[in-house]
Design an enzyme around this catalytic site. Structure first.
Site, PDB file in Angstrom:
ATOM      1  N   HIS A   1       0.972  -1.065  -0.092  1.00 27.02           N
ATOM      2  CA  HIS A   1       0.031  -0.026  -0.019  1.00 27.02           C
ATOM      3  C   HIS A   1       0.962   1.128  -0.040  1.00 27.02           C
ATOM      4  CE1 HIS A   1      -3.219  -2.818   1.188  1.00 27.02           C
ATOM      5  NE2 HIS A   1      -3.917  -1.772   0.787  1.00 27.02           N
TER       6      HIS A   1
ATOM      7  N   LYS B   1      -0.882   5.015   4.581  1.00 28.65           N
ATOM      8  CA  LYS B   1      -1.788   4.135   5.357  1.00 28.65           C
ATOM      9  C   LYS B   1      -1.252   4.086   6.683  1.00 28.65           C
ATOM     10  CE  LYS B   1      -3.824  -0.481   4.904  1.00 28.65           C
ATOM     11  NZ  LYS B   1      -5.267   0.197   5.183  1.00 28.65           N
TER      12      LYS B   1
HETATM   13  N1  LIG Z   1     -12.464  -0.864   2.302  1.00 33.16           N
HETATM   14  C1  LIG Z   1     -11.912  -0.134   1.047  1.00 33.16           C
HETATM   15  O1  LIG Z   1     -12.170  -0.539  -0.112  1.00 33.16           O
HETATM   16  C2  LIG Z   1     -10.949   0.835   1.488  1.00 33.16           C
HETATM   17  C3  LIG Z   1     -10.352   1.423   0.404  1.00 33.16           C
HETATM   18  C4  LIG Z   1      -9.226   2.454   0.708  1.00 33.16           C
HETATM   19  C5  LIG Z   1      -9.206   2.688   2.106  1.00 33.16           C
HETATM   20  N2  LIG Z   1      -9.768   2.191   2.933  1.00 33.16           N
HETATM   21  C6  LIG Z   1      -9.558   2.626   4.500  1.00 33.16           C
HETATM   22  O2  LIG Z   1     -10.518   3.680   4.512  1.00 33.16           O
HETATM   23  C7  LIG Z   1      -9.937   4.533   5.680  1.00 33.16           C
HETATM   24  C8  LIG Z   1      -9.564   5.942   4.820  1.00 33.16           C
HETATM   25  O3  LIG Z   1      -8.641   5.721   4.032  1.00 33.16           O
HETATM   26  P1  LIG Z   1      -8.080   7.154   3.163  1.00 33.16           P
HETATM   27  O4  LIG Z   1      -6.982   6.663   2.339  1.00 33.16           O
HETATM   28  O5  LIG Z   1      -9.379   7.785   2.596  1.00 33.16           O
HETATM   29  O6  LIG Z   1      -7.493   7.989   4.450  1.00 33.16           O
HETATM   30  P2  LIG Z   1      -7.257   9.569   4.376  1.00 33.16           P
HETATM   31  O7  LIG Z   1      -6.306   9.931   5.611  1.00 33.16           O
HETATM   32  O8  LIG Z   1      -7.201  10.184   3.090  1.00 33.16           O
HETATM   33  O9  LIG Z   1      -8.815  10.193   4.958  1.00 33.16           O
HETATM   34  C9  LIG Z   1      -9.147   9.784   6.295  1.00 33.16           C
HETATM   35  C10 LIG Z   1     -10.260  11.160   6.473  1.00 33.16           C
HETATM   36  O10 LIG Z   1     -10.946  11.069   7.710  1.00 33.16           O
HETATM   37  C11 LIG Z   1     -10.820  12.332   8.185  1.00 33.16           C
HETATM   38  N3  LIG Z   1     -11.107  12.159   9.524  1.00 33.16           N
HETATM   39  C12 LIG Z   1     -10.209  11.867  10.695  1.00 33.16           C
HETATM   40  N4  LIG Z   1     -10.742  11.866  11.907  1.00 33.16           N
HETATM   41  C13 LIG Z   1     -12.103  12.435  11.685  1.00 33.16           C
HETATM   42  C14 LIG Z   1     -13.424  12.612  12.609  1.00 33.16           C
HETATM   43  N5  LIG Z   1     -13.145  12.588  13.752  1.00 33.16           N
HETATM   44  N6  LIG Z   1     -14.282  13.034  11.886  1.00 33.16           N
HETATM   45  C15 LIG Z   1     -14.659  13.290  10.457  1.00 33.16           C
HETATM   46  N7  LIG Z   1     -13.553  12.952   9.708  1.00 33.16           N
HETATM   47  C16 LIG Z   1     -12.501  12.461  10.361  1.00 33.16           C
HETATM   48  C17 LIG Z   1      -9.607  12.949   7.943  1.00 33.16           C
HETATM   49  O11 LIG Z   1      -9.695  14.386   8.036  1.00 33.16           O
HETATM   50  C18 LIG Z   1      -9.411  12.697   6.415  1.00 33.16           C
HETATM   51  O12 LIG Z   1      -9.867  13.398   5.552  1.00 33.16           O
HETATM   52  C19 LIG Z   1      -8.828   3.876   5.988  1.00 33.16           C
HETATM   53  O13 LIG Z   1      -9.014   3.205   7.124  1.00 33.16           O
HETATM   54  C20 LIG Z   1      -8.375   2.927   4.881  1.00 33.16           C
HETATM   55  O14 LIG Z   1      -7.736   1.850   5.482  1.00 33.16           O
HETATM   56  C21 LIG Z   1     -10.586   1.365   2.708  1.00 33.16           C
HETATM   57  O1  LIG Z   2      -5.572   2.701   1.148  1.00 30.67           O
HETATM   58  C1  LIG Z   2      -5.903   1.756   2.000  1.00 30.67           C
HETATM   59  O2  LIG Z   2      -5.899   2.202   3.133  1.00 30.67           O
HETATM   60  C2  LIG Z   2      -6.626   0.620   1.703  1.00 30.67           C
HETATM   61  N1  LIG Z   2      -7.299   0.165   2.715  1.00 30.67           N
HETATM   62  C3  LIG Z   2      -8.088  -1.187   2.711  1.00 30.67           C
HETATM   63  C4  LIG Z   2      -7.211  -2.229   3.497  1.00 30.67           C
HETATM   64  O3  LIG Z   2      -6.569  -1.965   4.608  1.00 30.67           O
HETATM   65  O4  LIG Z   2      -7.454  -3.461   3.021  1.00 30.67           O
HETATM   66  C5  LIG Z   2      -8.286  -1.454   1.375  1.00 30.67           C
HETATM   67  C6  LIG Z   2      -7.552  -1.315   0.169  1.00 30.67           C
HETATM   68  C7  LIG Z   2      -6.887   0.111   0.275  1.00 30.67           C
END
Ligand SMILES: NC(=O)c1ccc[n+]([C@@H]2O[C@H](COP(=O)([O-])OP(=O)(O)OC[C@H]3O[C@@H](n4cnc5c(N)ncnc54)[C@H](O)[C@@H]3O)[C@@H](O)[C@H]2O)c1
Ligand SMILES: O=C(O)C1=N[C@H](C(=O)O)CCC1
EC number: 1.17.1.8
Length: 268
Positions: free
Chosen positions: A157, A161
């Protein structure tokens, strides 16, 4: 009264949250009611850079206040593990269905949310990975694990992250261990001369986490047996890859009154 799904997004300025805002804003049967940020209380989303075209969406910093002031159906959470857990629980208390992409939840967090869903008779979807290709990678890995007992997971990643291993790697390991006989892999006398060299240990299989700028989200699952290896790999090159899964999850959660962990459980 229209039939649109009324949605709140937590984390709208994030890498995933900003894509989700775009998705909700361009989906005819979805309506973005409000967003939750940790700053900009009282402002409108259109006041913020990159969102000038999105009208009538207030920003709240307090989810409870937002839930009391809006009549929403679904909360999409894309924040951090601690915040995501608090948001999911709070949404359920207010009879709003959570769709959570945030990763890093513990098994006890998941059990607590499942209990809450039962108590409230409400649906909730926790999806460690919304990309259809990643869901297939996990399913194919589970099939392969029935034939290969030795497996190592390498997830890769971007370097911003927060959690390691990734939610996807943990889910993959869980799905594999549901069909794989627990086995400590490698030489019985192997010794790490540098701590961590063999990665994390999940019921004897190993998970390795790579973090590099330039990457988005990638995973390969490597199987080995006498004279052969099998590699199952998925790559997400941008966050748009996750959005069709977010859309399906929002649609499905509206018909659910149970807790679902993993998109594979709702795909037909
Ligand atoms: N399920 C999936 O397919 C998938 C894909 C990508 C990322 N993710 C996950 O999604 C999450 C976010 O990833 P990202 O890359 O967008 O991170 P990021 O750091 O770009 O975004 C996170 C956001 O959360 C906000 N935040 C933090 N505390 C907050 C609060 N108390 N209230 C409201 N907003 C708040 C931050 O300001 C930030 O804008 C991570 O846990 C990541 O692992 C999941
Ligand atoms: O960008 C991230 O953070 C992602 N988080 C998810 C994970 O923890 O598996 C999914 C992929 C991207």
């Amino acid at each position: 009264m229209d039939n649109k799904v009324k949605i709140i997004i937590a984390g709208p300025r994030g890498r995933m949250g900003s894509e989700a805002v775009k998705l909700v804003n361009t989906t005819e049967h979805f309506e973005l009611l409000a967003v939750i940020d940790h700053k900009h209380e009282g402002q409108m989303l259109s006041d913020l850079e990159g969102f000038h075209h999105i009208n009538n969406v207030p920003i709240y910093t307090d989810l409870e206040k937002c839930l009391q002031s809006t009549n929403s159906d679904v909360l999409i959470d894309l924040t951090t593990p601690e915040v995501g857990m608090y948001h999911a629980k709070t949404a359920l208390h207010y009879h709003v269905r959570p769709v959570v992409g945030t990763t890093g939840f513990t098994p006890s967090d998941l059990a607590e949310l499942e209990r809450l869903c039962q108590e409230k008779n409400l649906g909730c979807i926790i999806a460690p990975n919304f990309a259809i290709g990643a869901v297939l990678m996990m399913k194919f890995s589970q099939i392969a694990a029935q034939y290969f007992n030795d497996v190592e997971i390498i997830e890769m990643h971007h370097d911003q992250k927060l959690d390691a291993p990734s939610g996807t790697a943990v889910k993959t390991a869980e799905m594999i261990s549901a069909v794989r006989e627990s086995k400590k892999q490698g030489h019985p006398n192997e010794k790490e001369t540098l701590a961590g060299a063999r990665g994390a240990d999940y019921t004897g299989m190993h998970i390795h986490s790579v973090r590099l700028p330039g990457l988005v989200a990638h995973q390969q699952v490597l199987f080995g047996s006498e004279g052969q290896t099998l590699t199952i790999r998925h790559d997400s090159y941008n966050r748009g890859s996750f959005m069709s899964g977010v859309k399906v999850a929002v649609e499905k959660v509206m018909k659910l009154n149970t807790f679902v962990y993993g998109l594979e459980n709702i795909l037909e």
